[in-house]
Design a protein around this motif. Sequence first.
Motif, PDB file in Angstrom:
ATOM      1  N   LYS A 465       0.879  -1.286   0.007  1.00 18.35           N
ATOM      2  CA  LYS A 465       0.257   0.232   0.056  1.00 18.35           C
ATOM      3  C   LYS A 465       0.874   1.153  -0.162  1.00 18.35           C
ATOM      4  O   LYS A 465       0.608   2.144  -0.619  1.00 18.35           O
ATOM      5  CB  LYS A 465      -0.870  -0.003   1.302  1.00 18.35           C
ATOM      6  N   ALA A 466       1.820   1.196   0.879  1.00 13.95           N
ATOM      7  CA  ALA A 466       2.900   2.358   0.712  1.00 13.95           C
ATOM      8  C   ALA A 466       3.451   2.492  -0.742  1.00 13.95           C
ATOM      9  O   ALA A 466       3.717   3.850  -1.018  1.00 13.95           O
ATOM     10  CB  ALA A 466       4.027   2.018   1.835  1.00 13.95           C
ATOM     11  N   GLN A 467       3.901   1.515  -1.586  1.00  8.36           N
ATOM     12  CA  GLN A 467       4.283   1.741  -2.628  1.00  8.36           C
ATOM     13  C   GLN A 467       3.348   2.380  -3.683  1.00  8.36           C
ATOM     14  O   GLN A 467       3.722   3.254  -4.460  1.00  8.36           O
ATOM     15  CB  GLN A 467       4.629   0.310  -3.161  1.00  8.36           C
ATOM     16  N   ILE A 468       2.039   2.092  -3.491  1.00  9.47           N
ATOM     17  CA  ILE A 468       0.837   2.581  -4.208  1.00  9.47           C
ATOM     18  C   ILE A 468       1.028   4.068  -3.885  1.00  9.47           C
ATOM     19  O   ILE A 468       0.734   4.774  -4.863  1.00  9.47           O
ATOM     20  CB  ILE A 468      -0.292   1.830  -3.951  1.00  9.47           C
ATOM     21  N   LEU A 469       0.807   4.600  -2.735  1.00 12.30           N
ATOM     22  CA  LEU A 469       1.078   5.679  -2.258  1.00 12.30           C
ATOM     23  C   LEU A 469       2.304   6.756  -2.934  1.00 12.30           C
ATOM     24  O   LEU A 469       2.007   7.521  -3.347  1.00 12.30           O
ATOM     25  CB  LEU A 469       0.844   5.945  -0.940  1.00 12.30           C
ATOM     26  N   GLN A 470       3.356   6.012  -2.828  1.00  9.81           N
ATOM     27  CA  GLN A 470       4.361   6.776  -3.447  1.00  9.81           C
ATOM     28  C   GLN A 470       4.344   6.965  -4.982  1.00  9.81           C
ATOM     29  O   GLN A 470       4.530   7.864  -5.293  1.00  9.81           O
ATOM     30  CB  GLN A 470       5.766   5.698  -3.305  1.00  9.81           C
ATOM     31  N   ILE A 498      11.071   1.264   2.119  1.00 11.61           N
ATOM     32  CA  ILE A 498      11.669   2.236   3.163  1.00 11.61           C
ATOM     33  C   ILE A 498      12.802   3.078   2.242  1.00 11.61           C
ATOM     34  O   ILE A 498      12.704   4.278   2.374  1.00 11.61           O
ATOM     35  CB  ILE A 498      12.025   1.528   4.531  1.00 11.61           C
ATOM     36  N   ALA A 499      13.547   2.648   1.723  1.00 15.56           N
ATOM     37  CA  ALA A 499      14.517   3.003   1.163  1.00 15.56           C
ATOM     38  C   ALA A 499      14.106   4.126   0.082  1.00 15.56           C
ATOM     39  O   ALA A 499      14.471   5.118  -0.050  1.00 15.56           O
ATOM     40  CB  ALA A 499      15.707   1.881   0.546  1.00 15.56           C
ATOM     41  N   TYR A 500      13.386   3.762  -0.742  1.00 21.27           N
ATOM     42  CA  TYR A 500      12.629   4.374  -1.927  1.00 21.27           C
ATOM     43  C   TYR A 500      11.713   5.851  -1.234  1.00 21.27           C
ATOM     44  O   TYR A 500      11.940   6.616  -1.676  1.00 21.27           O
ATOM     45  CB  TYR A 500      11.816   3.528  -2.891  1.00 21.27           C
ATOM     46  N   GLN A 501      11.331   5.313  -0.003  1.00 23.61           N
ATOM     47  CA  GLN A 501      10.505   6.626   0.756  1.00 23.61           C
ATOM     48  C   GLN A 501      11.641   7.723   1.086  1.00 23.61           C
ATOM     49  O   GLN A 501      10.936   8.770   0.905  1.00 23.61           O
ATOM     50  CB  GLN A 501       9.787   6.030   1.758  1.00 23.61           C
ATOM     51  N   ALA A 502      12.654   7.155   1.663  1.00 22.86           N
ATOM     52  CA  ALA A 502      13.725   8.090   2.080  1.00 22.86           C
ATOM     53  C   ALA A 502      14.150   8.867   0.742  1.00 22.86           C
ATOM     54  O   ALA A 502      14.719  10.182   0.836  1.00 22.86           O
ATOM     55  CB  ALA A 502      14.748   7.449   2.791  1.00 22.86           C
ATOM     56  N   LYS A 503      14.225   8.273  -0.287  1.00 21.40           N
ATOM     57  CA  LYS A 503      15.046   8.756  -1.638  1.00 21.40           C
ATOM     58  C   LYS A 503      13.929   9.651  -2.182  1.00 21.40           C
ATOM     59  O   LYS A 503      14.491  10.980  -2.263  1.00 21.40           O
ATOM     60  CB  LYS A 503      15.277   7.751  -2.436  1.00 21.40           C
ATOM     61  N   LEU A 504      12.611   9.577  -2.130  1.00 19.27           N
ATOM     62  CA  LEU A 504      11.634  10.502  -2.501  1.00 19.27           C
ATOM     63  C   LEU A 504      11.400  11.685  -1.679  1.00 19.27           C
ATOM     64  O   LEU A 504      11.135  12.805  -2.450  1.00 19.27           O
ATOM     65  CB  LEU A 504      10.396   9.722  -2.853  1.00 19.27           C
ATOM     66  N   ARG A 505      11.646  11.550  -0.176  1.00 19.55           N
ATOM     67  CA  ARG A 505      11.540  12.409   0.631  1.00 19.55           C
ATOM     68  C   ARG A 505      12.860  13.245   0.616  1.00 19.55           C
ATOM     69  O   ARG A 505      13.096  14.245   1.346  1.00 19.55           O
ATOM     70  CB  ARG A 505      11.040  11.720   1.769  1.00 19.55           C
ATOM     71  N   ARG A 506      13.706  12.909  -0.014  1.00 25.64           N
ATOM     72  CA  ARG A 506      15.317  13.507  -0.098  1.00 25.64           C
ATOM     73  C   ARG A 506      15.650  13.589   1.445  1.00 25.64           C
ATOM     74  O   ARG A 506      16.209  14.608   1.854  1.00 25.64           O
ATOM     75  CB  ARG A 506      14.871  14.867  -0.868  1.00 25.64           C
ATOM     76  N   THR A 507      15.521  12.436   2.141  1.00 25.61           N
ATOM     77  CA  THR A 507      16.017  12.356   3.647  1.00 25.61           C
ATOM     78  C   THR A 507      17.335  12.718   3.988  1.00 25.61           C
ATOM     79  O   THR A 507      18.242  12.176   2.917  1.00 25.61           O
ATOM     80  CB  THR A 507      15.571  11.151   4.325  1.00 25.61           C
ATOM     81  N   LYS A 508      17.910  13.424   4.562  1.00 27.42           N
ATOM     82  CA  LYS A 508      19.403  13.997   4.669  1.00 27.42           C
ATOM     83  C   LYS A 508      20.262  12.936   5.455  1.00 27.42           C
ATOM     84  O   LYS A 508      21.254  12.853   5.226  1.00 27.42           O
ATOM     85  CB  LYS A 508      19.425  15.166   5.123  1.00 27.42           C
ATOM     86  N   GLN A 509      19.499  12.466   6.355  1.00 23.43           N
ATOM     87  CA  GLN A 509      19.723  11.262   7.261  1.00 23.43           C
ATOM     88  C   GLN A 509      19.345   9.929   6.952  1.00 23.43           C
ATOM     89  O   GLN A 509      18.188   9.735   7.165  1.00 23.43           O
ATOM     90  CB  GLN A 509      19.732  11.549   8.635  1.00 23.43           C
ATOM     91  N   PRO A 510      19.992   9.200   6.423  1.00 22.77           N
ATOM     92  CA  PRO A 510      19.599   7.791   5.851  1.00 22.77           C
ATOM     93  C   PRO A 510      18.935   6.946   7.168  1.00 22.77           C
ATOM     94  O   PRO A 510      19.589   7.120   8.197  1.00 22.77           O
ATOM     95  CB  PRO A 510      20.705   6.950   5.393  1.00 22.77           C
TER      96      PRO A 510
END
Length: 678
Positions: A465-470, A498-510
């Motif tokens: 479901k998270a992938q669909i929302l992404q 989780i990794a792709y979510q961080a990438k899409l949100r441009r998280t500065k701290q992995p």
Amino acid sequence: MNPRNFFAELKRRNVYKVAVAYAVVGWLVMQIAATIVPALHLPDAITSAVVVLVLLGFPIALVISWAFEMTPEGMKRTEDVSPNEKLPQWSRRKFVALIVVLALLAAGLFIYQVFRGKGPAAEPATAAPTVEQSIAVLPFENLSEDKANAFFASGIQDEILTRLAKINSLKVISRTSTQQYQSKPASVGEIGKQLGVAHILEGSVQKIGNAVHINVQLIKAATDAHLWAESYNRKLDDIFAVEAEVATAIADQLNAKLSGSEKQELAQKPTDNPVAYEAYLRGVTQMAQDNVESFDAAADSFEEAVRLDPKFALAWAALCHMQALVYLNNRDMSPVRRAAAERSVNEAVRLQPQLPEVQLARATYQYAFLRDFKGARELLQQLRVIWPSNAEIVQLMGWISARLGEYQKSADYLDQANALNPRDHFVRRNTIVIHIAMRDFATALRIADNARQIWPSDAGFEGVKAQILQAQGELTQAQSILDPLTPQLIKNQFAEVIAYQAKLRRTKQPPAALQECESAADKPNFSRANLAALSIWTDLLETSGDKPRSQALLTRLRDSTETLLKEQPNNWRLVAFRAFALAGVGERDEALRGADEAVALTTNDAREHGIALEIKARLLARFGDKDGAIPLLQHLLEISYDGAYGPPLTPALLRLDSDFDALRGNPRFEKLCQDKEP
């Protein structure tokens, strides 16, 4: 004849009104047929026949209305009626009212048909519809003192189920869906509702040395009434007769008539060696556990079975099936693995070419190793006629259809597989994946919600479901799903979500939870999830400023994939992720050559080809090659495919993903980032 007189004569004889009335009534009849025939599960040919008859009847009605007249004395031929004789005329008001009512009825049915056709695809329901001639075989209880014999009870259950599934008139639920239930469940009725069956078979097995004692009982699910029960005391070398007797007795109880070929199939004895049969049953039980270790153990058991009896075609077929599973999962795509599978299927075909299990092994071999998708599907379509309740056949047809690029057909086949296997986690999740690949996110979400009701503790469906929302750009909602589930998702190989979510949100701290992705760089067997998570993890490290750590990880990934490719040169995933690693360490030309190689290796496989194309597009975009990347991205937005990091590319992902930053500002790219009107 004067045209004016001719048309006046048409009016006098009510030919106009007959034409209008016939057209409206005929349309109504066709709409009724189009509504009732599917509802009653009647053959589609009936609807076609109704349409043909209505169309043929139209000119006949006009001829009759011209040739015959209704007079106060009754119906007469036109030639017997005086031209000056006044004919009865239909009341204009009543005629108009009748036509309006009939037209409204026909229009209403037509609108119903249109909206039913455009409605959302139905997801597998929690409670499946029940068919009277249907049965689920629950796990048999092991009564042996030696608990190591548990596999024997499980194997006997599977063999009885397999024989029942070959009876054309029965619906038999797959073992994958029944093995989660207890041997003696508290609520047979509830299980019947969940599996959509009218009958349940329970049993127990006790093995002492060479002696076997088997109890079975057939239960009506709705009433918990015991319809039939029997006990068998046999020697191990006579166990096949028991399996055939049980299947025949159940068919008789359920009024399922057996054809001559079905009787022969049920009575077949696969081997004269009871020890080889034990090894085979052990392999069947191990294979059902569905994990890497159990697959290896099952292959060893089938190897032992064919060593003990080289003429054991059923075991040869099962061994080929195991080789294919390992190959399809990209664990071992070496020439050695392929040669072993070829030997297994050739031996099975040489020994018993008409055995359904051997035909299934042939289709699986063509699918996995020869990549002859059309040929494999044709074999499976023929096999389904004689083995209608085998869910694996329909599943394979679903996977193959996706690889042929026929995603809607794939979804249809998987819906049928879910009906035969309503509690199979793997099939349900991959049904969702197929709908995501089609960007049919609404249906995918509904199926995921339904699945979560069946498996409430399984976080994987929430990860989907998270992938669909992404894919839809709803990162805040996706994060609300991921926050409480991160440890479970990591454990269940959903790290890429989780990794792709961080990438899409441009998280500065992995995310710290992803640190264990680093160990994947040195693992001899890469899963898609591990490789995807690892590639994103290196990006996150570099973005956070830890470039030395990222470069070291990419170098390890490059080296480990190169080592594996010496043994598995055609493993396109290894080729693709080696290209990614090369790009990360600055070897541009070699990286793009690797991406092209991955694309070439997947040309005949639509499902994998899309992933390879996306990886190439990402590398081109990273290198700022607008002319190479943008046409490729446009193509990817127009096709159905499995995404490299989960969902396929969408305009929202193009807007959010940092891989495409070098393309921003280009009018052609910005146009791709715009959501299309529904």
